[in-house]
Each structure stands twice: as C-alpha cells, then as structure tokens.
Design an enzyme around this catalytic site. Structure first.
Site, short mmCIF file in Angstrom:
data_model
loop_
_atom_site.label_atom_id
_atom_site.label_comp_id
_atom_site.label_asym_id
_atom_site.label_seq_id
_atom_site.Cartn_x
_atom_site.Cartn_y
_atom_site.Cartn_z
N LYS A 24 0.82 -1.22 0.00
CA LYS A 24 0.00 0.00 0.00
C LYS A 24 0.86 1.28 0.00
O LYS A 24 2.07 1.23 0.28
CB LYS A 24 -0.93 -0.03 1.22
CG LYS A 24 -2.00 -1.13 1.14
CD LYS A 24 -2.97 -1.01 2.31
CE LYS A 24 -4.09 -2.03 2.23
NZ LYS A 24 -5.06 -1.85 3.33
N TYR A 76 -12.59 -1.43 -3.69
CA TYR A 76 -13.09 -1.49 -2.31
C TYR A 76 -14.61 -1.29 -2.22
O TYR A 76 -15.12 -0.91 -1.15
CB TYR A 76 -12.36 -0.45 -1.45
CG TYR A 76 -10.98 -0.91 -1.01
CD1 TYR A 76 -10.82 -2.02 -0.19
CD2 TYR A 76 -9.84 -0.22 -1.40
CE1 TYR A 76 -9.56 -2.44 0.23
CE2 TYR A 76 -8.57 -0.63 -0.97
CZ TYR A 76 -8.44 -1.75 -0.16
OH TYR A 76 -7.20 -2.17 0.26
N ASN A 95 -1.90 0.46 6.87
CA ASN A 95 -1.46 -0.85 7.37
C ASN A 95 -0.57 -1.63 6.38
O ASN A 95 -0.42 -2.84 6.48
CB ASN A 95 -2.66 -1.67 7.86
CG ASN A 95 -3.64 -2.02 6.77
OD1 ASN A 95 -3.39 -1.73 5.60
ND2 ASN A 95 -4.75 -2.64 7.13
N HIS A 126 -2.15 -5.43 1.68
CA HIS A 126 -3.46 -6.08 1.53
C HIS A 126 -3.24 -7.53 1.13
O HIS A 126 -2.31 -7.84 0.39
CB HIS A 126 -4.26 -5.37 0.42
CG HIS A 126 -5.44 -6.15 -0.06
ND1 HIS A 126 -6.66 -6.10 0.57
CD2 HIS A 126 -5.59 -7.04 -1.09
CE1 HIS A 126 -7.51 -6.92 -0.06
NE2 HIS A 126 -6.89 -7.49 -1.07
N GLU A 141 -9.90 -10.28 -7.44
CA GLU A 141 -8.88 -9.26 -7.24
C GLU A 141 -7.70 -9.44 -8.20
O GLU A 141 -7.14 -8.47 -8.70
CB GLU A 141 -8.40 -9.29 -5.78
CG GLU A 141 -9.47 -8.82 -4.82
CD GLU A 141 -9.05 -8.90 -3.36
OE1 GLU A 141 -9.87 -8.56 -2.50
OE2 GLU A 141 -7.90 -9.31 -3.08
P1 GDP Z 1 -8.16 -6.63 5.40
O1 GDP Z 1 -8.78 -7.65 4.48
O2 GDP Z 1 -7.41 -7.24 6.54
O3 GDP Z 1 -7.35 -5.58 4.68
O4 GDP Z 1 -9.38 -5.85 6.08
P2 GDP Z 1 -10.81 -5.44 5.50
O5 GDP Z 1 -11.13 -6.16 4.22
O6 GDP Z 1 -11.77 -5.53 6.62
O7 GDP Z 1 -10.62 -3.91 5.16
C1 GDP Z 1 -9.94 -3.48 4.01
C2 GDP Z 1 -9.13 -2.26 4.36
O8 GDP Z 1 -10.02 -1.20 4.76
C3 GDP Z 1 -8.20 -2.45 5.56
O9 GDP Z 1 -6.97 -3.01 5.21
C4 GDP Z 1 -8.05 -1.04 6.05
O10 GDP Z 1 -7.08 -0.34 5.25
C5 GDP Z 1 -9.43 -0.46 5.81
N1 GDP Z 1 -10.29 -0.62 7.01
C6 GDP Z 1 -11.00 -1.70 7.38
N2 GDP Z 1 -11.65 -1.49 8.53
C7 GDP Z 1 -11.36 -0.23 8.91
C8 GDP Z 1 -11.72 0.57 10.02
O11 GDP Z 1 -12.48 0.17 10.92
N3 GDP Z 1 -11.21 1.84 10.06
C9 GDP Z 1 -10.38 2.32 9.08
N4 GDP Z 1 -9.92 3.57 9.19
N5 GDP Z 1 -10.00 1.57 8.02
C10 GDP Z 1 -10.48 0.32 7.93
#
Ligand code: GDP
Length: 142
Positions: free
Chosen positions: A9, A49, A112, A115, A126
C-alpha cells in the site's frame, strides 16, 4: 498450488520500505507470479473497495489508496490465501501478532502497509482486477 493477490500500500511505498516487505514475502515461501508498480485512479480504488462503500472509513481509504503508487502482486504457494493472511497479521497493526508484516511496518488500520485477499472467490476477482492472464503466464512455475 494456491494463489492470492497482495498489494503493497501507499504508506509502505512512501516510506521507501517495499523491498523489505517483498523480502519477507519471498522468505515466507511465496513465489511472485506477477507484479506492477502503479498509481490507481479514484474510480479504480472505489471499484476495488466497493464492498466497503457504506463504511465510515471508505472515503479515507480511497483517498489513501490513490495518493501514491501501489504494488499489486499475484503470489503463489500452497495454502496461499490463509498463509498470506497469517504473514500480514491483523488489519490493525496494534493488534497484529509479533513478526507479521503489519506489526512491523503498519501504523494504523488505514496505513497498514499491505493487503491480502480474504477468500478464494475474492482472490480470483482481485487478481483479474489488476492482471490479465497473459501477464501472469510465462513464469517458471507455468
Ligand atoms: P483486510 O482484508 O485485513 O485488509 O481488512 P478489511 O477487508 O476488513 O478492510 C480493508 C481495508 O479497509 C483495511 O486493510 C483497512 O485499510 C481499511 N479498514 C478496514 N476497517 C477499517 C476501520 O475500521 N477503520 C479504518 N480507518 N479503516 C479500515
């Protein structure tokens, strides 16, 4: 052999540390079948997303993912999806396990660093979002 999509990222690109992340991926036994170094548009990030479009963090996520180049990669390994999720750790770096990529390089749940696809169905979607078949073919494992 399984496949997954990884994306280094913008935060990791900006900090000039993506080489360390690629090394960790290789050391964990993944083979990089395809890789790009690109800046995506707001429309592309919004589509990628789309599942999060009702979430309060959606706008920030799209802004973040488009402000710097990213590195999408197709990775191959036995049990690729699950093993890669283990390697990257919890989406919140503060909660990520020691030794994971997000623990080491991530800062916040948005920033973070990396991905990884979360299911077989999403990994296929994806991978084809970023790569054509011909861009993946031609590597040493066929
Ligand atoms: P991942 O699959 O572990 O990346 O997590 P998710 O699919 O739930 O979310 C995708 C991305 O959205 C995450 O990597 C974060 O960058 C962002 N994201 C998810 N949940 C949150 C949240 O509660 N707060 C914020 N600020 N970003 C989030």
């Amino acid at each position: 052999m399984g496949r997954t999509l990884a994306i280094i990222k913008p935060d990791a690109v900006r900090k000039n540390i993506f080489g360390y992340i690629i090394s960790a991926i290789e050391e964990a036994g993944f083979r990089i079948l395809a890789m790009k170094y690109i800046r995506i548009s707001t429309e592309q990030a919004a589509e990628f997303y789309a599942v999060h479009k009702e979430q309060p963090f959606y706008k920030d996520l799209i802004e973040f993912m488009t402000k710097e180049k990213i590195i999408p990669m197709v990775l191959e390994k036995d049990n690729a999806i699950e093993d890669f999720r283990t390697l990257i750790g919890n989406k919140n770096p503060a909660l990520a396990e020691e030794g994971t990529i997000r623990k080491k390089y991530g800062e916040t749940v948005t920033y973070n660093s990396i991905h990884g696809s979360d299911s077989l169905e999403n990994s296929e979607k994806e991978i084809s979002f970023f790569f054509s078949k011909s861009e993946i073919m031609g590597n040493c494992t066929g």
